[in-house]
Design an enzyme around this catalytic site. Structure first.
Site, PDB file in Angstrom:
ATOM      1  CB  SER A 159      -0.899   0.002   1.242  1.00  0.00           C
ATOM      2  OG  SER A 159      -1.542   1.249   1.417  1.00  0.00           O
ATOM      3  CE1 TYR A 171      -3.654  -1.949   5.644  1.00  0.00           C
ATOM      4  CE2 TYR A 171      -3.245   0.328   5.009  1.00  0.00           C
ATOM      5  CZ  TYR A 171      -3.564  -0.973   4.659  1.00  0.00           C
ATOM      6  OH  TYR A 171      -3.764  -1.296   3.342  1.00  0.00           O
TER       7      TYR A 171
END
Length: 247
Positions: free
Chosen positions: A140, A153
């Site tokens: 990501s 995250y």
């Protein structure tokens, strides 16, 4: 090239995983679809077979080591080999560290980190025996840029980045290539993981109003591009943002 080769894809029940399966089949690959939602991957496998492609669905929880290994070895056994592994399964549970539900941390680490490790660990000896292979890890932009409310995250995705580069150097002499794909804001079910957090959902909706998100097929195209290069070409890292995304 992946024409006639076998590509195993985790998180294949929707979004980027589903789109990647279709892109790989279009390029001539046979695909093994792994996900927890067995009905979804069975339906996708049937759709691919009805269109003349080859696909198998294997219910998989990548955070379980035995299950991850069974998926990778099942792909080889049912389709006759293993050329590519796309570690796409992921969970995004956002919010502050203080007061967090630590079970959510364990879920993210289990899927985003251990799932990548377990599947890769099972795939490497198979690819080594076959003389070549390609591992694609879907990370990501959050593995590049940290932000308020996504610290854990961020940690999982930064970990995938470090792992991918270290792995690349380890396995290159076995003709195994490693690619990390880092999407920005993509219109998938991933945002829905935060439905219990209205603050996060509101922030995502505001972001959606400001930019045109990427589509799963945009990321699948990048994955297929990396997988279909000649063996001497290694696409190591691809960062893809919507044009108007600032971070």
């Amino acid at each position: 090239m992946i024409n006639g080769k076998v590509v195993a894809i985790t998180g294949a029940s929707s979004g980027i995983g589903e789109a990647t399966a279709l892109a790989c089949v279009k390029a001539g690959a046979k695909v093994a679809l792994g996900a927890r939602r067995a009905d979804r991957i069975e339906a996708l496998a049937s759709r691919i077979r009805d269109d003349g492609g080859q696909a198998v669905a294997i219910e998989t929880d990548v955070s379980d080591e035995a299950g991850a290994r069974a998926f990778v070895e099942g792909a080889r056994e049912q389709l006759g080999g293993l050329h590519g592994l796309v570690n796409n399964a992921g969970v995004m549970l956002l919010g502050p560290v203080e007061g967090a539900d630590t079970d959510q941390w364990r879920t993210m680490i289990g899927v985003n980190c251990l799932g990548v490790l377990y599947c890769t660990h099972a795939a490497i000896p198979i690819m080594r025996d076959e003389g070549a292979g390609h591992i694609v890890n879907v990370s990501s932009v959050a593995g590049r840029t940290a932000s308020l409310g996504s610290a854990v995250y961020n940690m999982t995705k930064w970990g995938v980045g470090g792992f991918s580069e270290g792995l690349r150097q380890e396995v290159l002499h076995a003709n195994i290539r490693v690619t990390i794909i880092e999407p920005g804001f993509v219109e998938t079910e991933l945002q829905g993981h935060n439905e219990g957090n209205p603050i996060v959902m509101e922030a995502m909706e505001k972001m959606r109003e400001q930019i045109e998100p990427l589509q799963a097929s945009d990321i699948a195209d990048a994955i297929a591009y990396a997988l279909t290069r000649e063996q001497h070409v290694s696409i190591n890292e691809v960062l893809i943002r919507p044009t108007k995304q600032t971070r």
